[in-house]
Scaffold this motif. Structure first.
Motif, PDB file in Angstrom:
ATOM      1  N   PHE A   1     -13.948   1.002   4.704  1.00 15.27           N
ATOM      2  CA  PHE A   1     -14.170   0.675   3.381  1.00 15.27           C
ATOM      3  C   PHE A   1     -13.241  -0.642   3.277  1.00 15.27           C
ATOM      4  CE2 PHE A   1     -14.987   4.733   1.670  1.00 15.27           C
ATOM      5  CZ  PHE A   1     -16.307   4.439   0.879  1.00 15.27           C
TER       6      PHE A   1
ATOM      7  N   ALA B   1       1.094   4.152  -3.088  1.00 14.08           N
ATOM      8  CA  ALA B   1       1.124   5.724  -2.750  1.00 14.08           C
ATOM      9  C   ALA B   1       2.402   6.305  -3.377  1.00 14.08           C
ATOM     10  CB  ALA B   1       0.710   5.943  -1.565  1.00 14.08           C
TER      11      ALA B   1
ATOM     12  N   GLY C   1      -2.480   9.939   4.440  1.00 13.75           N
ATOM     13  CA  GLY C   1      -3.739   9.608   3.570  1.00 13.75           C
ATOM     14  C   GLY C   1      -3.951   8.251   3.300  1.00 13.75           C
ATOM     15  N   VAL C   2      -3.093   7.312   3.499  1.00 10.55           N
ATOM     16  CA  VAL C   2      -2.972   6.190   3.047  1.00 10.55           C
ATOM     17  C   VAL C   2      -2.909   4.853   4.225  1.00 10.55           C
ATOM     18  CG1 VAL C   2      -2.201   4.185   1.815  1.00 10.55           C
ATOM     19  CG2 VAL C   2      -2.438   6.160   0.848  1.00 10.55           C
TER      20      VAL C   2
ATOM     21  N   ARG D   1       2.301  12.513   3.030  1.00 12.54           N
ATOM     22  CA  ARG D   1       1.017  12.238   2.576  1.00 12.54           C
ATOM     23  C   ARG D   1       0.654  10.692   2.565  1.00 12.54           C
ATOM     24  NH1 ARG D   1      -1.957  16.535  -0.595  1.00 12.54           N
ATOM     25  NH2 ARG D   1      -3.392  14.873   0.042  1.00 12.54           N
ATOM     26  N   VAL D   2       1.643   9.839   2.355  1.00 13.36           N
ATOM     27  CA  VAL D   2       1.537   8.484   2.183  1.00 13.36           C
ATOM     28  C   VAL D   2       0.963   8.194   3.742  1.00 13.36           C
ATOM     29  CG1 VAL D   2       2.626   6.214   2.217  1.00 13.36           C
ATOM     30  CG2 VAL D   2       3.090   7.886   0.562  1.00 13.36           C
TER      31      VAL D   2
ATOM     32  N   LEU E   1       0.820  -1.236   0.054  1.00 11.14           N
ATOM     33  CA  LEU E   1      -0.040  -0.135  -0.120  1.00 11.14           C
ATOM     34  C   LEU E   1       0.983   1.192   0.084  1.00 11.14           C
ATOM     35  CD1 LEU E   1      -2.960  -0.337   2.297  1.00 11.14           C
ATOM     36  CD2 LEU E   1      -2.966  -0.341   0.092  1.00 11.14           C
TER      37      LEU E   1
ATOM     38  N   PRO F   1      -5.633   5.981   7.503  1.00 11.27           N
ATOM     39  CA  PRO F   1      -6.607   5.440   7.448  1.00 11.27           C
ATOM     40  C   PRO F   1      -6.834   3.814   7.247  1.00 11.27           C
ATOM     41  CG  PRO F   1      -6.418   7.267   5.678  1.00 11.27           C
ATOM     42  CD  PRO F   1      -4.902   6.955   6.618  1.00 11.27           C
ATOM     43  N   ALA F   2      -5.900   3.200   6.764  1.00 11.67           N
ATOM     44  CA  ALA F   2      -5.963   1.851   6.735  1.00 11.67           C
ATOM     45  C   ALA F   2      -5.554   1.069   7.975  1.00 11.67           C
ATOM     46  CB  ALA F   2      -4.867   1.097   5.827  1.00 11.67           C
TER      47      ALA F   2
END
Lengths: 269, 279
Positions: A269, A161, A174-175, A170-171, A157, A178-179
């Motif tokens: 999600f 990104a 943003g990724v 930002r990785v 993941l 949230p994960a």
């Protein structure tokens, strides 16, 4: 043969653990339910024989927990992010060692510590001091669970990104975060649940208060200290109130837990 | 430049010497030029003295046995290996003539120009739309919402996924099938309009039908992009690529027109590998 044995053995252990838990919960409900009524939930404590309630202790506990979370969760999550994403070198090892040690420090020690550095200089017991003590207990728990959860986010993941031209920060925001969010939230919940049962650090910091209060700089009531006071008293009536207050505390933790889980599973999600 | 590297057994010859079967695009401008690249994981040297040219708008395939360094080499082309601690590259990788390993290179903008699709599909745990929009958003490539929508739609169309997902853009990308997820990752990479797309065994985890879709897609994408694909599947290399490079033990053995590699390779070693005598 061995399979069946193993299955039976583990199932028996699980059953034993769950039974003990249910027995405790059931007994608290059984003892506490009798004294539970609306006035108990909204009134302030009264002298023996006059009933009285834990309304101020409920709001006090919520305030202590809220403020402690406000301090402890961001601090813990940030520390965890640091350890997981940039956690190499001596400084990180030091931080990891300190958080591990802090997790094992008895909560009463934290209470005495906050008493020395906050209560004494400020001149009185206060809700703020109580929240700080709880936050100190929360931070290392949240930090280590956050680190673990972030480490569980697959490298693929992050690479995905990065390959799109995302800068490292930002990785992370943003990724990766949230994960890892559901896991981090679970860790945060565990920390909140853990400190909501703390009594010792509050005795030295928030103390107790007979009336409703929202003043951060004054002592404040809390469920745990109220339970403690009721429970060590020589009066049968107060013992019953202690059981009821315990039931309320348990329900409160349960409600917070379910609310957060509901919120998270809906957004996931 | 390190001179301690032992002389490679198979020195890739400069193009001019590779008699006969030149690549069909031999006169196309060079998109990526690699000069004497050595690459190290700590002390272990993974790539030995690689020199190769990738012309613009072709599909170049990297083949070779497992562990031969083809994936490592692919990842040096967008400096993805930088994320692995203890790695080191020597030599030059030129993108449009500029060395991407030069000090002061902006790795973030490099990766925007050189996109990548991974072996295992790796959609973010976000909606289908947000996955494709991710690169556009972080790089601020669109001015407004309609433009963003349009770029996302175009990328999904380019990746031949639009018709399958257009009614469920707001649903989770993790609900897609494996083949759809991989095409979503391709769409995500295409959305930022890179100049080069690197693909690391993009179809290795997919069934034949999904694989066929990806392969058709690669051939289609060649019109706009330069594509470098690593594959274990030699039929796949033969089907999709114009040029094929054969790697063995961290060395580039031969690079030639795909047709020539698979019918009449220059090197004995290439022939042995193609015909299945080892590997």
């Amino acid at each position: 043969m061995m399979n069946a044995l193993m299955t039976t053995l583990t199932a028996a252990c699980a059953l034993f653990a769950v039974t003990m838990l249910l027995l405790i919960l059931g007994y608290i409900a059984f003892r506490g339910f009798g004294s539970l009524n609306l006035s108990f939930l909204v009134e302030t404590p009264k002298p023996v024989g006059e009933g009285g309630g834990i309304g101020n202790a409920i709001t006090g506990s919520l305030m202590l927990l809220g403020l402690a979370s406000l301090i402890g969760l961001p601090l813990g999550v940030s520390t965890g992010v640091f350890l997981a994403e940039f956690g190499e070198g001596r400084f990180a090892s030091l931080v990891r060692f300190v958080t591990d040690t802090l997790t094992g420090v008895p909560s009463i020690v934290v209470g005495v510590f906050v008493y020395t550095v906050v209560v004494v200089p400020m001149g009185n017991f206060s809700a703020l001091a109580g929240s700080i003590a709880l936050a100190i207990i929360m931070t290392p728990i949240v930090a280590r669970t956050t680190e673990e959860m972030i480490r569980l986010v697959p490298t693929s993941l992050r690479e995905g990104a990065l390959a799109l031209g995302a800068p490292q920060w930002r990785v992370t925001t943003g990724v990766v975060l949230p994960a890892a969010a559901p896991g981090i939230a679970t860790g945060a919940m565990l920390a909140v649940a853990r400190v909501s049962g703390e009594t010792a650090p509050l005795l030295f910091t928030a103390l107790n208060y007979r009336f409703f209060s929202h003043d951060l700089f004054q002592p404040i009531a809390s469920l745990t200290v109220q339970i403690y006071n009721y429970a060590i008293s020589p009066y049968e009536e107060w013992h019953a109130l202690a059981w009821a207050a315990t039931l309320v505390l348990m329900t409160l933790i349960l409600v917070i837990n379910i609310a957060v889980r509901f919120f998270l599973t809906r957004k996931r999600f | 430049m390190s001179t301690t590297v032992p002389t490679p057994v198979f020195v890739p010859r400069p193009k001019a010497e590779q008699g006969g079967g030149q690549t069909p695009e031999a006169d196309a401008p060079i998109k990526i030029g690699v000069r004497r690249l050595n690459f190290f994981y700590g002390r272990a040297q993974a790539l030995h003295d690689i020199s190769i040219d990738v012309p613009e708008r072709v599909v170049m395939a990297f083949i070779g046995p497992s562990g031969c360094g083809k994936s490592t080499f692919l990842r040096t082309l967008n400096r993805m290996n930088d994320t692995i601690p203890g790695t080191r590259a020597e030599g030059d990788v030129l993108l449009d003539g500029e060395d991407i390993y030069a000090p002061g290179t902006d790795v973030v903008s490099l990766r925007r120009r050189v996109g990548m699709v991974f072996q295992k599909s790796n959609p973010f745990p976000k909606s289908i739309f947000d996955n494709v929009a991710y690169g556009l958003r972080i790089n601020r490539l669109t001015e407004n919402k309609p433009e963003l929508n349009e770029r996302v739609e175009q990328a999904l169309k380019d990746a031949a996924l639009w018709s399958e997902v257009k009614d469920r853009l707001k649903t989770s990308a993790l609900g897609l099938s494996g083949g759809q997820q991989q095409r979503l990752c391709i769409a995500r990479a295409l959305a930022v309009r890179p100049e080069v797309v690197l693909m690391d065994e993009p179809a290795s985890a997919l069934d034949p039908i999904a694989t066929q879709k990806i392969e058709e897609l690669i051939v289609e994408l060649k019109r706009q992009y330069t594509i470098v694909i690593v594959t274990h599947n030699m039929q796949q290399a033969a089907r999709v690529s114009d040029t094929t490079a054969f790697f063995w033990l961290g060395k580039l053995v031969e690079v030639n027109a795909t047709e020539k590699i698979f019918t009449n390779p220059n090197e004995k070693l290439t022939e042995d590998y193609i015909t299945g005598r080892f590997g």
